[in-house]
Design a protein around this motif. Structure first.
Motif, PDB file in Angstrom:
ATOM      1  N   UNK A 288       0.893  -1.092   0.091  1.00 39.72           N
ATOM      2  CA  UNK A 288      -0.078   0.033   0.045  1.00 39.72           C
ATOM      3  C   UNK A 288       0.770   1.328   0.184  1.00 39.72           C
ATOM      4  N   UNK A 291       2.281   1.761  -3.490  1.00 39.70           N
ATOM      5  CA  UNK A 291       1.403   2.308  -4.326  1.00 39.70           C
ATOM      6  C   UNK A 291       1.326   3.832  -4.114  1.00 39.70           C
ATOM      7  N   UNK A 292       1.066   4.087  -3.046  1.00 36.14           N
ATOM      8  CA  UNK A 292       0.735   5.656  -2.500  1.00 36.14           C
ATOM      9  C   UNK A 292       1.754   6.336  -2.731  1.00 36.14           C
ATOM     10  N   UNK A 293       3.226   5.856  -2.750  1.00 35.62           N
ATOM     11  CA  UNK A 293       4.464   6.541  -3.148  1.00 35.62           C
ATOM     12  C   UNK A 293       4.357   6.813  -4.560  1.00 35.62           C
ATOM     13  N   UNK A 294       4.277   5.802  -5.282  1.00 31.82           N
ATOM     14  CA  UNK A 294       3.950   5.716  -6.734  1.00 31.82           C
ATOM     15  C   UNK A 294       3.119   6.865  -7.330  1.00 31.82           C
ATOM     16  N   UNK A 295       1.990   6.843  -6.333  1.00 30.95           N
ATOM     17  CA  UNK A 295       0.818   7.760  -7.141  1.00 30.95           C
ATOM     18  C   UNK A 295       1.220   9.176  -6.594  1.00 30.95           C
ATOM     19  N   UNK A 296       2.427   9.648  -6.159  1.00 27.73           N
ATOM     20  CA  UNK A 296       2.520  10.833  -5.956  1.00 27.73           C
ATOM     21  C   UNK A 296       2.593  11.369  -4.072  1.00 27.73           C
ATOM     22  N   UNK A 297       2.442  10.266  -3.271  1.00 28.83           N
ATOM     23  CA  UNK A 297       2.520  10.478  -1.921  1.00 28.83           C
ATOM     24  C   UNK A 297       4.155  10.855  -1.519  1.00 28.83           C
ATOM     25  N   UNK A 298       4.438  11.796  -1.015  1.00 28.71           N
ATOM     26  CA  UNK A 298       5.693  12.290  -0.624  1.00 28.71           C
ATOM     27  C   UNK A 298       6.055  11.328   0.622  1.00 28.71           C
ATOM     28  N   UNK A 388       9.600   4.297  -4.662  1.00 24.20           N
ATOM     29  CA  UNK A 388       8.048   3.956  -5.304  1.00 24.20           C
ATOM     30  C   UNK A 388       8.358   2.656  -6.384  1.00 24.20           C
TER      31      UNK A 388
ATOM     32  N   UNK B  56      10.478   7.794 -11.956  1.00 20.91           N
ATOM     33  CA  UNK B  56      10.484   6.960 -10.852  1.00 20.91           C
ATOM     34  C   UNK B  56      11.658   7.306 -10.148  1.00 20.91           C
ATOM     35  N   UNK B  80       9.178  12.958  -7.385  1.00 21.03           N
ATOM     36  CA  UNK B  80       7.989  12.751  -7.154  1.00 21.03           C
ATOM     37  C   UNK B  80       6.753  13.673  -7.278  1.00 21.03           C
ATOM     38  N   UNK B  83       6.380  13.822 -11.226  1.00 19.31           N
ATOM     39  CA  UNK B  83       5.857  12.460 -11.731  1.00 19.31           C
ATOM     40  C   UNK B  83       4.413  12.579 -11.552  1.00 19.31           C
ATOM     41  N   UNK B  84       3.805  13.261 -10.323  1.00 24.88           N
ATOM     42  CA  UNK B  84       2.566  13.365 -10.107  1.00 24.88           C
ATOM     43  C   UNK B  84       1.908  14.294 -11.010  1.00 24.88           C
ATOM     44  N   UNK B  97      -5.961  -0.529  -4.731  1.00 26.36           N
ATOM     45  CA  UNK B  97      -6.053  -1.145  -3.400  1.00 26.36           C
ATOM     46  C   UNK B  97      -7.620  -1.776  -3.235  1.00 26.36           C
ATOM     47  N   UNK B 109      -4.529   9.696  -6.599  1.00 25.90           N
ATOM     48  CA  UNK B 109      -3.307  10.804  -6.658  1.00 25.90           C
ATOM     49  C   UNK B 109      -3.689  12.243  -6.540  1.00 25.90           C
ATOM     50  N   UNK B 112      -2.873  13.780  -2.315  1.00 25.47           N
ATOM     51  CA  UNK B 112      -1.457  14.824  -1.651  1.00 25.47           C
ATOM     52  C   UNK B 112      -1.614  16.141  -2.596  1.00 25.47           C
TER      53      UNK B 112
END
Lengths: 392, 228
Positions: A288, A291-298, A388, B56, B80, B83-84, B97, B109, B112
């Motif tokens: 989880x 995934x969050x990090x990949x989706x842009x969570x720092x 990520x 990435x 990051x 990327x977003x 999830x 996405x 954040x």
């Protein structure tokens, strides 16, 4: 792109709440155990604080100075004639000869504290009473006792009873009044009677007393006068009210400290368990985070997420634990009374008002919420720095 | 908006016994609006190449320009952030999830970015409709079919409206019908001006008529780039 930091935190908090809900069984388990440990620690702390508060209230009735004679380092009787010596010390407002002894009631298996005072002093002291028979002087043969003593003797509404002298001959008494429950911590096992009756019961010599209570006009002079008395009568022990208060604090403080150490150890064990649990993040949790990090969570977003999760669990546990502890102490603190009050046969029936000070709250917060946050956020940081690309 | 790599190398665990040279001096350029297929066997380096193009991680050496930024020396945090905004990524196993609802997955996405719940739903609605999953929006993602999961992953990749869409083995877990459906969707995105990069060794992807270019990769090096 302009980011609204407040909305961002709200979003993370919202996600944390949904995350807690998704793992509701695990989090409910932690919440229950954590609340229980905080309840135990807080109960102990609240009970100690409350007992000290009650002791302080009761000490308001205590004399400014108590004078006792010592022989071979032990307290012995002394003659009422010493009152004459005290009359020469300027600043003493009043002196009160007392007999303070202990009576073992074999039939009911209990120790009572018997206090003998001069009749006029009892009337003047104005003890808070219930079930009073006489409004004037406590006359010969009359006693005032605590509700616990009355119950233990099984007197019910009966007023006449008898006690035994050392030679086993009987002395008859009459219940003239019952102490009110507010004074229960000190008067819990007390029978108050006239000086002469107490001498008769304990078969003491005429004019013999166990101690002398002294009241001083100017409270600032108490230590000074105590020192003068000690110099004048070197064979005596001179106790001031503040010394007695310190003794109370030391006794409760020691017991409370001992108990607190045990309970804080339990709290520490819980935190270590929490650490252990948190550091071993499940594959699902790691995935989880990836995934969050990949989706842009720092990393800071993941930490904020963990902070909210842990903060909500530990904060809620603190509130639940404290509330339960408050209710527990307000209803007598039955769980810890034996440790804090001793295992006496006749326990005073306590009506305590829990007193929570900010320092207590801060201590509990420091020993519960902060370590739990640390125990969960530090391992979370380790997982938050997962790259990520681990999910690719 | 293009992607340009010059002498890009990627070495994992550099200087250690377990050192792996995943990419060895790769140079390529992908123009805006193109649909490109990265083709290669497992372990050939196509996922590493895709990760560098997807911001990435940066390359070990060489120059990598994605959009208008040289990402080679960007610290992880800025990578990051970039990327977003720029990249939509579709994973091989979708990586949704399962406990979250379809709409929660799609709008993840946006959290954040500080987008309000109302605005999140507003942005998700057209994507749900376009991908025909509106009727599933409140279902837990764990309770929907593989084809629908694929659409959720596409919607999530597009929620920020990024100029680049990258997909790693997107048809590996889909049957032929769903694979063709997926290709139809990405072709639509290409027509809408997105740059689409698909890492796959599935002929259904590589041989698709809308694919502008196939880049073969073997042992971390490009092999005979060709035009279909």
């Amino acid at each position: 792109m302009q980011i609204n930091p407040f909305q961002r935190q709200c979003n993370i908090l919202d996600y944390a709440l949904s995350s807690l809900w998704r793992r509701k069984l695990k989090n409910a388990g932690i919440l229950v155990i954590f609340s229980l440990v905080i309840f135990l620690v807080a109960s102990f702390q609240l009970l100690t604080r409350s007992l000290l508060g009650t002791a302080d209230e009761i000490l308001a009735f205590a004399p400014d100075i108590t004078l006792q004679k010592l022989s071979a380092g032990r307290q012995v009787d002394m003659s009422e004639a010493r009152l004459a010596h005290l009359a020469g010390i300027f600043g003493i407002a009043e002196t009160m000869p007392r007999i303070w002894g202990y009576y073992f009631d074999e039939t009911n298996g209990a120790n009572y504290t018997v206090i003998g005072l001069a009749e006029e002093k009892i009337a003047a002291a104005g003890f808070p009473l219930t079930g009073q028979e006489e409004t004037g002087f406590l006359k010969r043969g009359g006693v005032i006792m605590s509700p616990a003593v009355r119950d233990n003797m099984g007197l019910g509404e009966r007023r006449a009873f008898s006690l035994f002298r050392p030679d086993l001959s009987q002395v008859s008494f009459r219940v003239a009044g019952v102490f009110s429950k507010e004074t229960n911590l000190v008067s819990g096992d007390t029978i108050l009677m006239c000086l002469e009756d107490a001498r008769d019961l304990f078969a003491l010599d005429d004019n013999a007393v166990t101690d002398i209570a002294i009241y001083v006009t100017n409270p600032l002079e108490i230590d000074n006068i105590a020192r003068k008395i000690a110099e004048m009568m070197p064979d005596t022990r001179v106790l001031t009210r503040s010394q007695i208060r310190k003794t109370y604090q030391a006794v409760f403080g020691w017991r409370s400290g001992f108990g607190s150490i045990c309970l804080l150890s339990a709290l520490a064990s819980f935190v270590i368990l929490a650490w252990d649990k948190a550091s071993g993040l499940s594959q699902e949790e790691k995935r989880e985070i990836g995934i969050l990090k990949f989706l842009g969570f720092e990393t800071r977003d993941i930490l904020a997420l963990r902070f909210w999760e842990s903060g909500l669990v530990s904060g809620l546990a603190l509130v639940i634990g404290l509330t339960l502890a408050y209710i527990h102490v307000a209803s007598g603190g039955a769980l810890f009374q034996p440790i804090l009050l001793g295992w006496s046969v006749l326990r005073p029936e306590l009506f305590l008002t829990p007193a929570l000070q900010f320092s207590d709250f801060l201590l509990l917060f420091s020993f519960s919420v902060l370590p739990y946050l640390a125990a969960t956020i530090i391992p979370a940081w380790r997982s938050a720095i997962i790259r990520a690309d681990t999910v690719i | 908006m293009r992607i340009e790599l010059q002498n890009v190398k990627k070495i994992y665990n550099q200087g250690m016994a377990s050192e792996v040279k995943a990419l060895r001096s790769v140079s390529l350029s992908i123009e805006q609006g193109a649909m490109v297929c990265l083709r290669g066997a497992s372990g050939s380096g196509k996922s590493t190449l895709l990760s560098i193009m997807g911001c990435v991680f940066p390359p070990t050496s060489g120059k990598a320009i994605v959009g208008d930024k040289q990402i080679s020396r960007l610290p992880d945090r800025f990578l990051t952030l970039y990327r977003r905004e720029m990249i939509g990524f579709i994973f091989q196993r979708f990586n949704v999830l399962p406990q979250l609802s379809v709409i929660e997955n799609i709008t993840l996405p946006l959290l954040p970015l500080g987008v309000s719940p109302k605005e999140r739903v507003r942005r998700a609605k057209p994507l749900l409709e376009k991908l025909s999953i509106t009727h599933r929006q409140d279902f837990p993602a764990g309770n929907i079919s593989g084809g629908e999961l694929q659409r959720v992953a596409i919607a999530r990749a597009l929620i920020n409206d990024p100029p680049f869409l990258l997909a790693d083995e997107p048809t590996a877990h889909l049957d032929t019908r769903l694979s063709l459906e997926f290709m139809d969707i990405v072709c639509g995105l290409k027509k809408a001006g997105k740059t689409v990069i698909l890492a796959s060794h599935d002929p259904l992807v590589a041989d698709h008529e809308e694919v502008d270019r196939i880049i073969d990769i073997r042992d971390g090096q490009l092999v005979l780039p060709k035009s279909p």
